[in-house]
Write a protein that holds these residues in place. Structure first.
Motif, PDB file in Angstrom:
ATOM      1  N   MET A  41       0.863  -1.175   0.000  1.00 11.56           N
ATOM      2  CA  MET A  41       0.000   0.000   0.000  1.00 11.56           C
ATOM      3  C   MET A  41       0.902   1.227   0.000  1.00 11.56           C
ATOM      4  O   MET A  41       1.955   1.214   0.634  1.00 11.56           O
ATOM      5  CB  MET A  41      -0.863  -0.023   1.272  1.00 11.56           C
ATOM      6  CG  MET A  41      -2.135   0.704   1.155  1.00 11.56           C
ATOM      7  SD  MET A  41      -3.183   0.648   2.644  1.00 11.56           S
ATOM      8  CE  MET A  41      -2.641  -0.735   3.572  1.00 11.56           C
ATOM      9  N   GLY A  42       0.493   2.282  -0.683  1.00  9.39           N
ATOM     10  CA  GLY A  42       1.283   3.494  -0.741  1.00  9.39           C
ATOM     11  C   GLY A  42       1.389   4.191   0.604  1.00  9.39           C
ATOM     12  O   GLY A  42       0.502   4.087   1.455  1.00  9.39           O
ATOM     13  N   SER A  43       2.489   4.911   0.788  1.00 12.74           N
ATOM     14  CA  SER A  43       2.696   5.620   2.052  1.00 12.74           C
ATOM     15  C   SER A  43       1.643   6.695   2.269  1.00 12.74           C
ATOM     16  O   SER A  43       1.291   6.998   3.412  1.00 12.74           O
ATOM     17  CB  SER A  43       4.098   6.226   2.101  1.00 12.74           C
ATOM     18  OG  SER A  43       4.268   7.142   1.034  1.00 12.74           O
ATOM     19  N   ASP A  44       1.098   7.267   1.192  1.00 13.37           N
ATOM     20  CA  ASP A  44       0.053   8.276   1.348  1.00 13.37           C
ATOM     21  C   ASP A  44      -1.199   7.665   1.960  1.00 13.37           C
ATOM     22  O   ASP A  44      -1.829   8.260   2.833  1.00 13.37           O
ATOM     23  CB  ASP A  44      -0.265   8.945   0.015  1.00 13.37           C
ATOM     24  CG  ASP A  44      -0.734   7.964  -1.056  1.00 13.37           C
ATOM     25  OD1 ASP A  44      -0.288   6.792  -1.045  1.00 13.37           O
ATOM     26  OD2 ASP A  44      -1.544   8.365  -1.910  1.00 13.37           O
ATOM     27  N   VAL A  45      -1.541   6.468   1.538  1.00  9.47           N
ATOM     28  CA  VAL A  45      -2.727   5.791   2.083  1.00  9.47           C
ATOM     29  C   VAL A  45      -2.484   5.401   3.536  1.00  9.47           C
ATOM     30  O   VAL A  45      -3.342   5.612   4.399  1.00  9.47           O
ATOM     31  CB  VAL A  45      -3.089   4.546   1.240  1.00  9.47           C
ATOM     32  CG1 VAL A  45      -4.234   3.773   1.875  1.00  9.47           C
ATOM     33  CG2 VAL A  45      -3.451   4.954  -0.177  1.00  9.47           C
ATOM     34  N   ILE A  46      -1.305   4.861   3.803  1.00 12.67           N
ATOM     35  CA  ILE A  46      -0.976   4.491   5.185  1.00 12.67           C
ATOM     36  C   ILE A  46      -1.019   5.726   6.075  1.00 12.67           C
ATOM     37  O   ILE A  46      -1.561   5.684   7.181  1.00 12.67           O
ATOM     38  CB  ILE A  46       0.390   3.785   5.256  1.00 12.67           C
ATOM     39  CG1 ILE A  46       0.298   2.420   4.558  1.00 12.67           C
ATOM     40  CG2 ILE A  46       0.847   3.615   6.711  1.00 12.67           C
ATOM     41  CD1 ILE A  46       1.623   1.719   4.369  1.00 12.67           C
ATOM     42  N   GLY A  47      -0.491   6.836   5.583  1.00 12.54           N
ATOM     43  CA  GLY A  47      -0.536   8.081   6.350  1.00 12.54           C
ATOM     44  C   GLY A  47      -1.957   8.522   6.635  1.00 12.54           C
ATOM     45  O   GLY A  47      -2.275   8.940   7.756  1.00 12.54           O
ATOM     46  N   ASN A  48      -2.845   8.419   5.641  1.00 11.38           N
ATOM     47  CA  ASN A  48      -4.254   8.782   5.848  1.00 11.38           C
ATOM     48  C   ASN A  48      -4.916   7.867   6.871  1.00 11.38           C
ATOM     49  O   ASN A  48      -5.693   8.320   7.710  1.00 11.38           O
ATOM     50  CB  ASN A  48      -5.023   8.723   4.526  1.00 11.38           C
ATOM     51  CG  ASN A  48      -4.707   9.876   3.618  1.00 11.38           C
ATOM     52  OD1 ASN A  48      -4.204  10.899   4.052  1.00 11.38           O
ATOM     53  ND2 ASN A  48      -4.985   9.704   2.342  1.00 11.38           N
ATOM     54  N   ILE A  49      -4.612   6.579   6.785  1.00  9.43           N
ATOM     55  CA  ILE A  49      -5.178   5.629   7.755  1.00  9.43           C
ATOM     56  C   ILE A  49      -4.745   5.997   9.163  1.00  9.43           C
ATOM     57  O   ILE A  49      -5.556   6.019  10.087  1.00  9.43           O
ATOM     58  CB  ILE A  49      -4.765   4.181   7.412  1.00  9.43           C
ATOM     59  CG1 ILE A  49      -5.432   3.736   6.112  1.00  9.43           C
ATOM     60  CG2 ILE A  49      -5.116   3.228   8.557  1.00  9.43           C
ATOM     61  CD1 ILE A  49      -4.913   2.422   5.554  1.00  9.43           C
ATOM     62  N   LEU A  50      -3.457   6.324   9.321  1.00 11.19           N
ATOM     63  CA  LEU A  50      -2.951   6.649  10.653  1.00 11.19           C
ATOM     64  C   LEU A  50      -3.489   7.978  11.164  1.00 11.19           C
ATOM     65  O   LEU A  50      -3.650   8.152  12.380  1.00 11.19           O
ATOM     66  CB  LEU A  50      -1.420   6.648  10.650  1.00 11.19           C
ATOM     67  CG  LEU A  50      -0.797   5.275  10.403  1.00 11.19           C
ATOM     68  CD1 LEU A  50       0.714   5.388  10.321  1.00 11.19           C
ATOM     69  CD2 LEU A  50      -1.215   4.280  11.465  1.00 11.19           C
ATOM     70  N   LEU A  51      -3.772   8.922  10.265  1.00 10.96           N
ATOM     71  CA  LEU A  51      -4.405  10.168  10.701  1.00 10.96           C
ATOM     72  C   LEU A  51      -5.795   9.889  11.259  1.00 10.96           C
ATOM     73  O   LEU A  51      -6.202  10.473  12.256  1.00 10.96           O
ATOM     74  CB  LEU A  51      -4.523  11.151   9.541  1.00 10.96           C
ATOM     75  CG  LEU A  51      -3.312  12.020   9.263  1.00 10.96           C
ATOM     76  CD1 LEU A  51      -3.537  12.850   8.009  1.00 10.96           C
ATOM     77  CD2 LEU A  51      -3.010  12.923  10.436  1.00 10.96           C
ATOM     78  N   LEU A  52      -6.519   8.990  10.597  1.00  7.00           N
ATOM     79  CA  LEU A  52      -7.874   8.663  11.038  1.00  7.00           C
ATOM     80  C   LEU A  52      -7.889   7.696  12.218  1.00  7.00           C
ATOM     81  O   LEU A  52      -8.834   7.701  13.004  1.00  7.00           O
ATOM     82  CB  LEU A  52      -8.669   8.058   9.875  1.00  7.00           C
ATOM     83  CG  LEU A  52      -8.938   8.991   8.700  1.00  7.00           C
ATOM     84  CD1 LEU A  52      -9.510   8.211   7.527  1.00  7.00           C
ATOM     85  CD2 LEU A  52      -9.869  10.109   9.109  1.00  7.00           C
ATOM     86  N   HIS A  53      -6.853   6.869  12.325  1.00  2.00           N
ATOM     87  CA  HIS A  53      -6.807   5.832  13.364  1.00  2.00           C
ATOM     88  C   HIS A  53      -5.413   5.796  14.003  1.00  2.00           C
ATOM     89  O   HIS A  53      -4.631   4.878  13.762  1.00  2.00           O
ATOM     90  CB  HIS A  53      -7.151   4.464  12.760  1.00  2.00           C
ATOM     91  CG  HIS A  53      -8.464   4.445  12.067  1.00  2.00           C
ATOM     92  ND1 HIS A  53      -9.655   4.357  12.756  1.00  2.00           N
ATOM     93  CD2 HIS A  53      -8.783   4.557  10.757  1.00  2.00           C
ATOM     94  CE1 HIS A  53     -10.644   4.389  11.882  1.00  2.00           C
ATOM     95  NE2 HIS A  53     -10.149   4.519  10.676  1.00  2.00           N
TER      96      HIS A  53
END
Length: 120
Positions: A41-53
């Protein structure tokens, strides 16, 4: 240990009481995004997931090592403000998309009328 990042993400999604469609939408992605994730998974998606969770253990998500959740939940006021701003911006974006769609329809109508009157 789950086999892939997708499997672990699905485990987390189930843990938070969501489903792949809702989770994909919460990331600002298409309904089927989670189902299309491959082995990475791209780092941008992982970053978004971590912002939300922020309580999700990124090491577990990526490698499968450790626990799914961090011991301490992060209650950073700036993070909470950013999350709220993100929700607001997503709503405004949806409203603007609807306005663009409507205006495009109006332009199409005007162009069709113009073409018909030239041909008359």
């Amino acid at each position: 240990m789950d086999d892939s990042i997708k499997d672990r993400l699905l485990t987390f999604i189930d843990h938070i009481g969501s489903n792949p469609r809702q989770f994909s939408k919460s990331l600002g992605r298409s309904d089927g995004y989670v189902r299309t994730i491959g082995k990475s998974m791209g780092s941008d998606v992982i970053g978004n997931i971590l912002l939300l969770h922020p309580n999700l253990n990124v090491n577990w998500l990526i490698t499968g090592n450790g626990e799914m959740l961090l011991e301490k939940s992060i209650d950073n006021p700036d993070l909470l403000r950013i999350k709220e701003e993100n929700r607001t911006l997503k709503k405004e974006n949806e409203d603007l998309k609807k306005q663009v769609w409507y205006l495009q329809g109006q332009v199409d109508l005007l162009l069709n009328k113009s073409v018909k009157s030239e041909g008359a």
